[in-house]
Design a protein around this motif. Structure first.
Motif, mmCIF file in Angstrom:
data_model
loop_
_atom_site.group_PDB
_atom_site.id
_atom_site.type_symbol
_atom_site.label_atom_id
_atom_site.label_comp_id
_atom_site.label_asym_id
_atom_site.label_seq_id
_atom_site.Cartn_x
_atom_site.Cartn_y
_atom_site.Cartn_z
ATOM 1 N N ARG A 300 0.809 -1.214 0.000
ATOM 2 C CA ARG A 300 0.000 0.000 0.000
ATOM 3 C C ARG A 300 0.848 1.273 0.000
ATOM 4 N NH1 ARG A 300 -2.872 -4.030 1.928
ATOM 5 N NH2 ARG A 300 -5.144 -4.051 1.721
ATOM 6 N N SER A 301 1.889 1.281 0.816
ATOM 7 C CA SER A 301 2.720 2.485 0.912
ATOM 8 C C SER A 301 3.879 2.466 -0.082
ATOM 9 C CB SER A 301 3.268 2.617 2.337
ATOM 10 O OG SER A 301 4.107 1.516 2.646
ATOM 11 N N LYS A 302 4.037 1.372 -0.813
ATOM 12 C CA LYS A 302 5.152 1.259 -1.767
ATOM 13 C C LYS A 302 4.864 2.014 -3.064
ATOM 14 C CE LYS A 302 7.375 -1.849 0.817
ATOM 15 N NZ LYS A 302 8.694 -1.586 1.428
ATOM 16 N N PHE A 303 3.576 2.210 -3.349
ATOM 17 C CA PHE A 303 3.204 2.872 -4.594
ATOM 18 C C PHE A 303 3.215 4.388 -4.426
ATOM 19 C CE2 PHE A 303 1.671 -1.362 -5.309
ATOM 20 C CZ PHE A 303 1.755 -1.559 -6.672
ATOM 21 N N TYR A 351 9.425 -2.965 -8.686
ATOM 22 C CA TYR A 351 9.588 -4.414 -8.548
ATOM 23 C C TYR A 351 8.220 -5.104 -8.528
ATOM 24 C CZ TYR A 351 11.406 -8.882 -6.880
ATOM 25 O OH TYR A 351 11.739 -10.209 -6.766
ATOM 26 N N ALA A 352 7.282 -4.532 -7.768
ATOM 27 C CA ALA A 352 5.953 -5.137 -7.668
ATOM 28 C C ALA A 352 5.257 -5.163 -9.026
ATOM 29 C CB ALA A 352 5.107 -4.367 -6.652
ATOM 30 N N ARG A 353 5.354 -4.070 -9.781
ATOM 31 C CA ARG A 353 4.698 -4.041 -11.098
ATOM 32 C C ARG A 353 5.378 -5.011 -12.068
ATOM 33 N NH1 ARG A 353 0.572 -0.745 -11.555
ATOM 34 N NH2 ARG A 353 0.371 1.113 -10.227
ATOM 35 N N SER A 354 6.690 -5.173 -11.937
ATOM 36 C CA SER A 354 7.398 -6.155 -12.755
ATOM 37 C C SER A 354 6.928 -7.573 -12.427
ATOM 38 C CB SER A 354 8.908 -6.028 -12.514
ATOM 39 O OG SER A 354 9.621 -7.052 -13.178
ATOM 40 N N ALA A 355 6.703 -7.832 -11.139
ATOM 41 C CA ALA A 355 6.216 -9.152 -10.716
ATOM 42 C C ALA A 355 4.794 -9.404 -11.222
ATOM 43 C CB ALA A 355 6.262 -9.258 -9.192
#
Length: 435
Positions: A300-303, A351-355
């Protein structure tokens, strides 16, 4: 009325037939989008919440107030009232918003609430399972409701709320926001956090961009035979709770930092590292076998900007630590701690969007193979859910799967950490000795 017998002496639960609870008013229909983070978590998670009787209020009308409040909260969380479906084009999961509702079961236990004991430390899967309305594992997951609720009344005036939620609908934070909204309506209070329903904000990108190596999707080979349950009684799944006292936690943190390789570490990091090492050693793995730790990180806070308040869906990702068993068990504790810390730091928005894009291409589940999965529930607020009878006296999972470790919440004054471990009986014997 169905009779359900648990292994606990004198524990009998009588259940009425499930009643379907649809949303209290008309909601959107059609299909509801699930993100890639939702799709790979298509499994049922069960929890129970225990409530003692209030001097001013018995459990006599518990179902009469909780059930209509469920219908009201489903107006806001209407996808729960639908069913899972598959896209014809690619087989990806989505929700068919049929509005048919949530099965609600009224039940009565012929004993006092105290018969349950400390549910977090209970090894009795069967007894806890009688407090939740579930469906046989053999049943097609597409036919199983996304949410079921059961209220079990006890002779003492207390009751237990048992929930079964398909994880594709909600992560822990989202699930607690849903249950808390339900409780607020039951108490006659306004909802404090409304759900943000648009999950497309974390959809895969077009064109897809896989910019990082993603070890979390790597399926380890040569999985030890005793890691999964079999038909043997020695290999049936059992659960056991272990307590890390505050003094022990301080000792482990000191141990991890004594070589100067790690400057600081949290309780979660050191417990995850220590438990992973013990699990790997308990399995008697060969030195060159790969061992994999998987855990949950909140996105949530990573974006940037952060995901909207009340985001309804899975906003967690599961990074991993991967190395050879011999290296993990022979090196000092700081080595494992540093692996955990580096994995946590690696989870950025990029990284999350790549995953998410990686899953779109390969459809490999990061939870497909692992040596240990660990998840912390200490900050989720499970102990704050008040339906009008006060906060729950205890709450826990009813049916976690194999090789899972949950860091469970304590009361605010208690600095100790409880971990709930689930594994085969033969593996638990060696793990208990080493932990």
């Amino acid at each position: 009325m169905e009779e359900a017998l648990g292994k606990g002496e004198g524990f009998v639960v009588k259940k009425l037939e499930p009643v379907m609870v649809p949303p209290a008013s008309k909601t959107d229909d059609g299909f509801y989008f699930l993100s890639n983070l939702d799709c790979y978590q298509n499994l049922i998670l069960t929890t129970i919440y225990c409530y003692k009787s209030d001097p001013k209020r018995s459990n006599s009308n518990a179902c009469e107030v909780i059930k209509p409040a469920l219908a009201e909260v489903l107006v806001h969380y209407y996808p729960f009232a639908g069913r899972i479906a598959e896209n014809d084009s690619d087989g990806k999961l989505k929700i068919d918003c049929t509005g048919e509702g949530v099965p609600f079961v009224e039940a009565v236990a012929d004993c006092e609430l105290e018969v349950l004991g400390d549910t977090a430390k209970s090894s009795n899967f069967e007894m806890l399972g009688k407090l939740v309305h579930t469906y046989p594992r053999s049943k097609n997951i597409l036919e199983i409701p996304l949410l079921t609720a059961q209220v079990t009344k006890f002779k003492c005036g207390g009751f237990v709320l048992g929930l079964a939620i398909n994880h594709c609908m909600a992560d822990g934070i989202c699930a607690i926001e849903f249950v808390n909204s339900w409780a607020e309506i039951t108490r006659g209070s306004p909802i404090s956090v409304f759900p943000f329903l648009d999950r497309t904000i974390i959809n895969s990108r077009q064109p897809l961009k896989i910019e990082f190596p993603h070890n979390e999707f790597y399926e380890i080979k040569d999985v030890p035979k005793n890691i999964l349950p079999s038909t043997s009684k020695d290999d049936e799944l059992i659960r056991k709770s272990f307590c890390f006292k505050e003094k022990m936690l301080t000792h482990l943190r000191t141990l991890a930092m004594e070589d100067g390789e790690v400057e600081k570490c949290s309780n979660f990091t050191v417990v995850a590292a220590h438990t992973w090492r013990v699990m790997t050693e308990s399995l008697n793995m060969e030195a060159d076998q790969q061992t994999k730790l998987v855990f949950a990180v909140d996105l949530r806070s990573k974006f940037d900007p952060p995901l909207p308040k009340g985001y309804f869906g899975n906003a967690i990702f599961h990074p991993c630590c991967l190395c050879n068993a011999g290296e993990l068990t022979s090196k000092p504790l700081w080595f494992a701690v540093k692996l955990v810390q580096d994995a946590i730091k690696s989870v950025t928005e990029e990284y999350a969007r790549s995953a998410i894009d990686n899953y779109e291409v390969k459809r490999v589940n990061p939870l497909a193979t692992y040596t240990l999965f660990i998840s912390s529930w200490t900050r989720l607020g499970f102990h704050d859910i008040d339906f009008g009878w006060g906060k729950p006296t205890q709450t826990t999972l009813a049916n976690p799967g194999p090789n899972l470790c949950f860091v469970l919440p304590q009361n605010e004054e208690n600095k100790d950490l409880n971990i709930l471990m689930v594994m085969t009986a033969s593996l638990m014997n060696s793990f208990s000795e080493l932990i």
